[in-house]
Enzyme design. Structure first.
Site, mmCIF file in Angstrom:
data_model
loop_
_atom_site.group_PDB
_atom_site.id
_atom_site.type_symbol
_atom_site.label_atom_id
_atom_site.label_comp_id
_atom_site.label_asym_id
_atom_site.label_seq_id
_atom_site.Cartn_x
_atom_site.Cartn_y
_atom_site.Cartn_z
ATOM 1 N N LYS A 194 0.911 -1.378 0.108
ATOM 2 C CA LYS A 194 0.131 0.125 0.118
ATOM 3 C C LYS A 194 0.811 1.366 -0.155
ATOM 4 O O LYS A 194 0.385 2.278 -0.574
ATOM 5 C CB LYS A 194 -1.020 -0.179 1.309
ATOM 6 C CG LYS A 194 -2.021 -1.143 1.040
ATOM 7 C CD LYS A 194 -2.910 -1.223 2.219
ATOM 8 C CE LYS A 194 -3.977 -2.354 2.188
ATOM 9 N NZ LYS A 194 -5.095 -2.260 3.168
ATOM 10 N N LYS A 224 -8.007 -12.584 -5.651
ATOM 11 C CA LYS A 224 -9.043 -12.961 -4.696
ATOM 12 C C LYS A 224 -10.384 -12.040 -4.806
ATOM 13 O O LYS A 224 -10.307 -10.869 -4.941
ATOM 14 C CB LYS A 224 -8.435 -12.743 -3.440
ATOM 15 C CG LYS A 224 -9.224 -13.076 -1.917
ATOM 16 C CD LYS A 224 -8.511 -12.756 -0.849
ATOM 17 C CE LYS A 224 -9.200 -13.106 0.405
ATOM 18 N NZ LYS A 224 -8.728 -12.630 1.823
ATOM 19 N N LYS A 226 -14.283 -7.068 -1.491
ATOM 20 C CA LYS A 226 -15.557 -6.196 -1.438
ATOM 21 C C LYS A 226 -15.302 -4.905 -2.037
ATOM 22 O O LYS A 226 -16.201 -3.922 -2.283
ATOM 23 C CB LYS A 226 -16.302 -6.244 -0.034
ATOM 24 C CG LYS A 226 -15.240 -5.713 1.082
ATOM 25 C CD LYS A 226 -15.695 -5.973 2.436
ATOM 26 C CE LYS A 226 -14.687 -5.719 3.393
ATOM 27 N NZ LYS A 226 -15.066 -6.331 4.894
#
Length: 335
Positions: free
Chosen positions: A111, A197, A200
């Site tokens: 990140k 994967k 959401k």
């Protein structure tokens, strides 16, 4: 009896992948272990959140915990930020953890590279110690995680060993050493990119099935799921990830095994298979959705969370006090 801690962030509506990978296991584990299932809302604010939406998502996730079958008489369900010991323990843990350990965390490296070091808040670096606190406060002996969370459990075990060695007396352990339980089920992948994967936060809503998606939305998403040109219902994750992922989902939401599904759909096309899979997912989720809405419209949910927070505070505060006593915080040791 094992003591188990696990938590999910309320950063969005869980997907069918979250159900298969975590929540379904929660329901099974509660019968044989002392379970603490947490809505880890403090972890969610490592990225910007709309306050009103976050509160709604906290309650929605708690309602889903109950709707899928977690029994508050058997497991403790609570909201992380309502137990102050989590934040207090995290500070002690940070002061006994090196920067190097935290910078090696894969999620931080990924990140921070995407955002640039100046665009990353300090919480993204220091949230692993908060996760360590989540686990150790409840004297957890077993922590069920996916392969992608294994690194955080290794950090937890390293911390417990270091803390006990530094502050514990001979033959006395202050903190319980947790064992890692890696989930044995297959990972549920994106419907549109089956090598990634299911998430959401996927920018493409066709890539995931939300646990609160309406039946027709579920049917359309499964109908448009990526497969391949062979038309054969065969499990081969390496060469045929799309149909293999759909088989994983089908087996996880029904009582059929993957070999049984392969046999059942031998000689049949993707259309029939996808139609039946969609109906199986709808049949699973419709009663969960109905119970979820019922809980959101009643006082029962708040009463369960109040009771859960009280029990969690009682256990967590005892562990926190041992940690404070060990490092010398406060005026004098208290039992």
């Amino acid at each position: 009896m094992e003591t188990i801690f696990s938590g999910i962030q309320p950063s969005g509506i869980p997907t069918i992948g979250n159900y298969i990978g975590a929540m379904k296991q929660f329901v099974e584990l509660q019968h044989d272990a002392d379970c603490y299932f947490c809505i880890v809302d403090e972890h969610a604010i490592t990225v910007p959140q709309d306050p009103r939406k976050l509160r709604q998502q906290i309650l929605s996730l708690a309602a889903l915990y109950l709707a899928v079958g977690i029994d508050p008489e058997k497991a403790t369900i609570f909201v992380q930020s309502e137990v102050a010991a989590h934040a207090e323990a995290a500070w002690i843990i940070q002061c006994n953890t090196s920067i190097g350990e935290l910078e090696r965390m894969t999620q931080f490296k990924d990140k921070s590279q995407k955002a640039g070091r100046t665009g990353v808040n300090a919480g993204l670096l220091t949230y692993p110690p908060l996760m360590v606190g989540d686990i150790i406060l409840y004297n957890s002996t077993l922590v069920p995680v996916g392969e992608d969370q294994k690194q955080h459990l290794e950090l937890t075990r390293d911390f417990v060993e270091r803390f006990n060695k530094r502050y514990g007396q001979t033959g006395q352990e202050i903190l319980v050493m947790p064992e890692v339980k890696i989930a044995q089920h297959g990972r549920i992948m994106s419907l549109q990119e089956p090598t990634k994967k299911m998430s959401k936060s996927d920018a493409n809503p066709k890539g995931f099935i939300s646990m609160l998606d309406e039946p027709n939305v579920i049917r359309k998403k499964i109908k448009s799921a990526v497969t391949d040109s062979s038309g054969e219902i065969v499990y081969d994750p390496e060469d045929r990830p799309g149909i293999s992922n759909l088989l994983e989902i089908f087996a996880s939401v029904t009582s059929f095994s993957i070999p049984e599904l392969e046999e059942q759909y031998a000689g049949k096309g993707y259309g029939e298979f996808k139609t039946d899979l969609a109906e199986a997912v709808v049949a699973l989720l419709e009663p969960i959705q109905a119970r979820h809405q019922e809980l959101l419209n009643s006082d029962e949910l708040h009463e369960i969370l109040d009771t859960g927070a009280d029990k969690a505070r009682f256990v967590a505060n005892k562990t926190l006090q041992r940690m404070k006593n060990a490092v010398g915080l406060g005026r004098k040791p208290r039992r």
